[in-house]
Design an enzyme around this catalytic site. Sequence first.
Site, PDB file in Angstrom:
ATOM      1  N   GLY A  21       0.940  -1.170   0.103  1.00 14.05           N
ATOM      2  CA  GLY A  21      -0.127   0.331  -0.143  1.00 14.05           C
ATOM      3  C   GLY A  21       0.969   0.826  -0.457  1.00 14.05           C
ATOM      4  O   GLY A  21       2.067   0.973   0.381  1.00 14.05           O
ATOM      5  N   CYS A  22       0.331   2.778  -0.198  1.00 11.08           N
ATOM      6  CA  CYS A  22       0.951   3.562  -0.296  1.00 11.08           C
ATOM      7  C   CYS A  22       1.198   4.221   1.348  1.00 11.08           C
ATOM      8  O   CYS A  22       2.363   4.338   1.056  1.00 11.08           O
ATOM      9  CB  CYS A  22      -0.385   4.549  -1.171  1.00 11.08           C
ATOM     10  SG  CYS A  22      -1.472   5.144  -0.557  1.00 11.08           S
ATOM     11  N   TYR A  23       0.839   4.343   1.826  1.00  7.64           N
ATOM     12  CA  TYR A  23       0.716   4.067   2.988  1.00  7.64           C
ATOM     13  C   TYR A  23       2.261   3.243   3.874  1.00  7.64           C
ATOM     14  O   TYR A  23       2.943   4.176   4.747  1.00  7.64           O
ATOM     15  CB  TYR A  23      -0.642   4.290   4.476  1.00  7.64           C
ATOM     16  CG  TYR A  23      -1.609   5.863   3.809  1.00  7.64           C
ATOM     17  CD1 TYR A  23      -0.498   6.931   3.564  1.00  7.64           C
ATOM     18  CD2 TYR A  23      -2.872   5.575   3.511  1.00  7.64           C
ATOM     19  CE1 TYR A  23      -1.862   7.765   3.729  1.00  7.64           C
ATOM     20  CE2 TYR A  23      -3.094   6.577   3.432  1.00  7.64           C
ATOM     21  CZ  TYR A  23      -2.804   7.956   2.870  1.00  7.64           C
ATOM     22  OH  TYR A  23      -3.854   8.751   3.374  1.00  7.64           O
TER      23      TYR A  23
END
Lengths: 345, 345, 345, 345
Positions: C160-162
Amino acid sequence: MDMQVINETEGDQRANKRLVRVVVAGATGFAGQELIRLLSRHPQVTITAATGSQSTSTPRHLPSLAKIWDGTVVPLNPGAFEADAVFLALPEAASAELAPTLLASGMRVIDLSGAFRLRDSASRATFYPATGPLPDGIAYGLTEFETDAIRNARLLSNPGCYPTASLLGLLPLQHAGLLMPGADIIIDAKSGISGAGKAATDRTHFSENHGSVAAYNPFGHRHTPEMEQALGQPVTFVPHLVPLDRGILSSMYARLVSGTTAAAVSAAFERVYADAPFVRLTGAALPEIKHVAHTNFCDIGWKVDEATGRVFVVSVIDNLVKGAAGQAIQNFNLMFGFDQKAGLL
Amino acid sequence: MDMQVINETEGDQRANKRLVRVVVAGATGFAGQELIRLLSRHPQVTITAATGSQSTSTPRHLPSLAKIWDGTVVPLNPGAFEADAVFLALPEAASAELAPTLLASGMRVIDLSGAFRLRDSASRATFYPATGPLPDGIAYGLTEFETDAIRNARLLSNPGCYPTASLLGLLPLQHAGLLMPGADIIIDAKSGISGAGKAATDRTHFSENHGSVAAYNPFGHRHTPEMEQALGQPVTFVPHLVPLDRGILSSMYARLVSGTTAAAVSAAFERVYADAPFVRLTGAALPEIKHVAHTNFCDIGWKVDEATGRVFVVSVIDNLVKGAAGQAIQNFNLMFGFDQKAGLL
Amino acid sequence: MDMQVINETEGDQRANKRLVRVVVAGATGFAGQELIRLLSRHPQVTITAATGSQSTSTPRHLPSLAKIWDGTVVPLNPGAFEADAVFLALPEAASAELAPTLLASGMRVIDLSGAFRLRDSASRATFYPATGPLPDGIAYGLTEFETDAIRNARLLSNPGCYPTASLLGLLPLQHAGLLMPGADIIIDAKSGISGAGKAATDRTHFSENHGSVAAYNPFGHRHTPEMEQALGQPVTFVPHLVPLDRGILSSMYARLVSGTTAAAVSAAFERVYADAPFVRLTGAALPEIKHVAHTNFCDIGWKVDEATGRVFVVSVIDNLVKGAAGQAIQNFNLMFGFDQKAGLL
Amino acid sequence: MDMQVINETEGDQRANKRLVRVVVAGATGFAGQELIRLLSRHPQVTITAATGSQSTSTPRHLPSLAKIWDGTVVPLNPGAFEADAVFLALPEAASAELAPTLLASGMRVIDLSGAFRLRDSASRATFYPATGPLPDGIAYGLTEFETDAIRNARLLSNPGCYPTASLLGLLPLQHAGLLMPGADIIIDAKSGISGAGKAATDRTHFSENHGSVAAYNPFGHRHTPEMEQALGQPVTFVPHLVPLDRGILSSMYARLVSGTTAAAVSAAFERVYADAPFVRLTGAALPEIKHVAHTNFCDIGWKVDEATGRVFVVSVIDNLVKGAAGQAIQNFNLMFGFDQKAGLL
């Protein structure tokens, strides 16, 4: 004038004043919320109801207006209105349907849609279909130019946002006879995204607009005939979306009658707006949206190229205030005999 | 052509290729950094030096380019240049002073300032004072329109950002004879704030620009004579600052020769740009800055109003790429016999 | 490795190279378009198909990619894929349904959804329901930390990006044993609006985000268990939306083992990322989103307060590049034996 | 109270009211202009002078305030002040020098700098050197928490912008004894760029901030001791700059005393702010900067994770209104016996 006299209450800021009862219809849109915000601090107004648009079926609050206006937005039911004046911030077809009934009930109507802006029936059929026949007694509410008609209006048609900015910049020159007859007038306007409305669409997505500028609807925008009607001549108008929320900057290009001096142009503006509380002339220091955002001001600057007989005019407004809710209240103030500035400074 | 032949090394991506040695002068400004970024990935280039402007006295790194280009920006010392080509991203007076020396040393020069853009000496004296006499052999690097001159140029004058966007939108119509002789051409351009340069000023402060739009320098911007020189006729040009970092949208308003059809306008654009790798025609789907930001593309759309003989053209570029560093490299590619696209896609 | 050998063609830039055939499924979303953009310039790749999501029924072009990739996005039909590798930029349920079939056909799969990120079945059922049983041979593609598993993966689960931004900032300290056991880790992340996806919603409306910041989903975001899985301990994570398009800045607050010096923290970072082409350490000069936007870099800075034993770490990425498409290609490069940087600088 | 009784004048909106004479020193900065804007519409105030900072030598107008306040900003000359109250929007050293003189002249002083915020002399020497000894009778103007001291204050020290947002979010929990003793409190705050001041610097350049977020001054910001003084315990505070003009969002992470319920947290907030006209509690619907920009409101929301005993609090304000000029006027209203809301709604 039909105003409510309320009992004096000690400590009530509105004591000893007659309050005008108003209804805001369409209170959940951008212009509607701005109306509520501004009317809540208007010293001579009491909001007796705020309604959603025709599709709203359940009451709701407006959290961003908490402790400013803590009322409830209720479904639209004109029969229940207790009002001296009704602000319509509805789609044009809804305004067209509703206004005659309200007028017949003795209420005065300030309409923010385009339903009643155009007088020519062919233009109206093209740009505002399904708005029915025009009622009598309409005043076009470009406040600085129509004050007598506005004072007496039963139905006030509030101007479009682009025409407000553009006409305030062009009419002084046109009324002074300084615009070369037959020459082109180009209006290149830049609007914040709130002008595209509250609906979530591909066009209003943040990522489509951040870091971007887009022209749209060249030659075909329905604010074109509105400007042409007021100016009495054709214009070329192209709106653009710029990556900010609120505000319009209108850039206008025109030719001047031969021999017109820069001083004559300045004099034309100064004469017209000498007593206008919400027009500020900046001359060669061109105005910027930032200076008028969240206000009812229209700032106007210009530059004359005497050698070529050209004039460039820039006009800026907040599209939701002077271009919608603010000008509507300014017109309301004239209609009910209040100071133009009441609730607006 | 003076190119360096390097030894082949296994594993070296540049093996078996002749590398052109380049210097970037003015590497700390916006355009200079973009040059470094793009040249670093150019397969036929080696950057032999990057220098500051004339006032830079100590070496420094460019942190935002770490692991892209890890060199050091050194003080400007033309005598030490080992280069086949020098990119000048300097103030115009510095370019004017430096270019003749570099040319005399046999280097080819790509200048991104305005020092060599105007041919008329009166205009040049007005808009670019202190830039001395014009050297011989200058090519004006509007790539899509000057390819032969560009291939042979010793001194390439890279166009201004506004002229790049605007001329790419107007020249096809003008070359096709579709613009009504003598009629007005209005160019209303919107630029991101990087166009105002890297210096910290009141004008470039974030708070002055966020949520705002401002017109500036109407009638008087020095890109006006540059556009008039290329078009061979007067234009009215007003630039605006819009609240984004990179990009220009140029809105152009003109009259067409009587009887010109929308199809003829489309054909004119398609004919000129059939083989242009960096011009994309969008027709009635008007282009937006977002689509070209961080690229070397120029997207062009238009709308013809056949009833009134008017055309509206919109052109968008990234001011730092197609409007500066990217077009400079595109020109460099032509000058050194490479594919126009090398390093730019 | 299953690679296609194509015939050499004169003038073909890719001649004399073996090209990997790839399919991009979900090419119309933000991550999918970024995949197409990056893969189009990858020297060892040929895109054999790009498809819409499952609901897409008619072919369409991607105008913003014209002259970069001029293919057509076709309806999703896995039976027609001719590919060595398939990038899935689809909703998680679609990925979960599609991946096993593709794997069974011998294709390698790089999945950008969350379908395969969590190993714990209870967490998976909570945060990614309807994603079925986990296939074998999944590698978690945090490139800098999983390189061997990635090289051999048949099914690569892209982080995921986070988590990408946050784990790259925390894992070096955790692996070095510098984080105080049991002490709180707070992750306060700020994301651009593209992180909210391409769908037009009230949340992604320009006017809701311009001039605003909003925290959302405190304690409950599904990237929390993904980070906890990698760190092996609980974290408190709250994401925020900030008014920009692309980028994440993750602010991380932790306690250090007693006596940890600032030098020890720096050494931990430098040891782990010494050879990482896409991680740049900025130390006390804290990194900013601007430096990594439109790149595959992750920039990491930090500050140690030795007196209190606290460390503050900041990590920035472009959520669509290092946080999605770029890291996916970086992983693809490892899987197919290419230079990690291929197509990404 | 020292108020001026003015003669009644027909047509004067302020007739029949006692007007407090105020001076604004430092009227050209962001906070100073906001003071002028708000005080101009305050019904019980007359601005007798507005001055520049100590370096201003020539009178100037404030064009953006035209037709709101058409006075002239004059050089700073305390001897000429005719005032009951003086607002100091000056650098701290100037405030420290000026305040004692004004107090000695019988004027009440509202200081917006940090000169008088810290009581501990060591902290004061570290963070606000050159501000001299502390005068007597200072009240710390966090309006909702210090009302009695504020009413009687001769010298009112207006809180910093970050402390205002953060303390309003944390003090109710701390006063209710709900914060776990000794546990960490993390404050991650996001501020618009106007918080960096009006000076044109690299930090305030538009291009440095557009599309970016930056943390700055971790552990070392001088608002940290101000918050610790009010809370009576250490906090970890890191401010960030986000790409908007006005507003702060403060994200706060803390641990609750064992067994604290979500209901207890809500009750603590509701009890403290039951009668606060400018604090709006949003509970789980987390507040956003947009809702408070250009207002004096502080909106507070929170989420409790009962399982882990954690609380997340979000507080938003407009840094120039509730974080500076607005709170200063709110304090002024208490000091002079007016309604807290006067001039602020």
